[in-house]
Write a protein that holds these residues in place. Sequence first.
Motif, PDB file in Angstrom:
ATOM      1  N   LEU A  81      53.941  52.011  71.588  1.00 51.41           N
ATOM      2  CA  LEU A  81      55.183  52.503  70.987  1.00 51.41           C
ATOM      3  C   LEU A  81      54.932  53.819  70.258  1.00 51.41           C
ATOM      4  CD1 LEU A  81      56.915  49.304  69.531  1.00 51.41           C
ATOM      5  CD2 LEU A  81      57.463  50.539  71.635  1.00 51.41           C
ATOM      6  N   TRP A  82      53.786  53.947  69.603  1.00 51.81           N
ATOM      7  CA  TRP A  82      53.437  55.206  68.935  1.00 51.81           C
ATOM      8  C   TRP A  82      53.475  56.365  69.934  1.00 51.81           C
ATOM      9  CZ3 TRP A  82      49.266  58.549  69.699  1.00 51.81           C
ATOM     10  CH2 TRP A  82      49.048  59.499  68.709  1.00 51.81           C
ATOM     11  N   VAL A  83      52.909  56.156  71.117  1.00 51.30           N
ATOM     12  CA  VAL A  83      52.940  57.204  72.145  1.00 51.30           C
ATOM     13  C   VAL A  83      54.385  57.468  72.579  1.00 51.30           C
ATOM     14  CG1 VAL A  83      52.175  57.882  74.459  1.00 51.30           C
ATOM     15  CG2 VAL A  83      50.612  56.627  72.950  1.00 51.30           C
ATOM     16  N   LEU A  84      55.159  56.405  72.786  1.00 50.99           N
ATOM     17  CA  LEU A  84      56.552  56.562  73.198  1.00 50.99           C
ATOM     18  C   LEU A  84      57.369  57.339  72.172  1.00 50.99           C
ATOM     19  CD1 LEU A  84      57.343  52.993  74.620  1.00 50.99           C
ATOM     20  CD2 LEU A  84      57.122  55.098  75.927  1.00 50.99           C
ATOM     21  N   PHE A  85      56.949  57.299  70.908  1.00 50.74           N
ATOM     22  CA  PHE A  85      57.704  57.945  69.828  1.00 50.74           C
ATOM     23  C   PHE A  85      57.204  59.352  69.492  1.00 50.74           C
ATOM     24  CE2 PHE A  85      58.751  53.508  67.924  1.00 50.74           C
ATOM     25  CZ  PHE A  85      59.866  53.404  68.742  1.00 50.74           C
ATOM     26  N   LEU A  86      56.145  59.834  70.116  1.00 55.00           N
ATOM     27  CA  LEU A  86      55.620  61.157  69.781  1.00 55.00           C
ATOM     28  C   LEU A  86      56.610  62.269  70.113  1.00 55.00           C
ATOM     29  CD1 LEU A  86      51.844  61.228  70.825  1.00 55.00           C
ATOM     30  CD2 LEU A  86      52.781  61.417  68.511  1.00 55.00           C
ATOM     31  N   LEU A 121      55.098  61.868  63.408  1.00 51.59           N
ATOM     32  CA  LEU A 121      56.280  61.224  63.975  1.00 51.59           C
ATOM     33  C   LEU A 121      57.580  61.791  63.416  1.00 51.59           C
ATOM     34  CD1 LEU A 121      55.211  57.467  64.179  1.00 51.59           C
ATOM     35  CD2 LEU A 121      55.124  59.220  65.957  1.00 51.59           C
ATOM     36  N   ALA A 122      57.502  62.554  62.329  1.00 50.78           N
ATOM     37  CA  ALA A 122      58.712  63.124  61.726  1.00 50.78           C
ATOM     38  C   ALA A 122      59.214  64.331  62.503  1.00 50.78           C
ATOM     39  CB  ALA A 122      58.430  63.525  60.279  1.00 50.78           C
ATOM     40  N   ILE A 123      58.350  64.926  63.282  1.00 53.14           N
ATOM     41  CA  ILE A 123      58.691  66.212  63.892  1.00 53.14           C
ATOM     42  C   ILE A 123      59.415  66.020  65.227  1.00 53.14           C
ATOM     43  CG2 ILE A 123      57.776  68.430  64.625  1.00 53.14           C
ATOM     44  CD1 ILE A 123      55.256  67.770  62.926  1.00 53.14           C
TER      45      ILE A 123
END
Length: 197
Positions: A81-86, A121-123
């Motif tokens: 999920l971290w990758v999906l959210f980059l 993840l904010a960017i």
Amino acid sequence: MARTTGTESILDAAARWRDRCMLADGSVFTEQLLWTREHLAELTEHFTENPDTGDRTFLEKLHEQLEPTSAGAKQLAAEMLWVLFLFPTNISRGKKIENIATVWSWSGATLSPDNPEFADLAIGIGSAGQAYNTHRALELQFFIRLMQDWKALTGERQAALTADAWGFADWIDGVEGAERRPLRHMLLHLLFPDTFE
């Protein structure tokens, strides 16, 4: 130019993921071995091959699907999920962290919201569109399938593909479902930002 100004740290994060998790079996958040064929096989059995088309939320369904899996497989799902959210800008940093930390917590461990790998993840780089969110299960299914195929390659083949943008593009297009998944385009930019917009 393919690179978007201000996204350098995201691309650096993607490069760390490539080195730790694609070219090795490591982890984004820990020193454990999470991106393994064994953990991917668990996600395939209990998530990809066990679809839930009900009306519950993605996380509600995922929680039940991953219940029988090992702690490592649950943590791998969180890192995927971290990758999906980059890439996406249309999901808030808080929601991204909440989703990742929630899935991680199912392993019985806690992931601090202050973890440095959450910083970028904010960017985001661009809007992923509404369908990327509403069909998140399909993106995750594709990602699991892609990584299973990737981990079946030899180390020499993996190294060659990560050094060859167009060769990698040809390879990813051979993964089932690539032509329908936005993640295909996002990964090409994250891994080869000077070649693919």
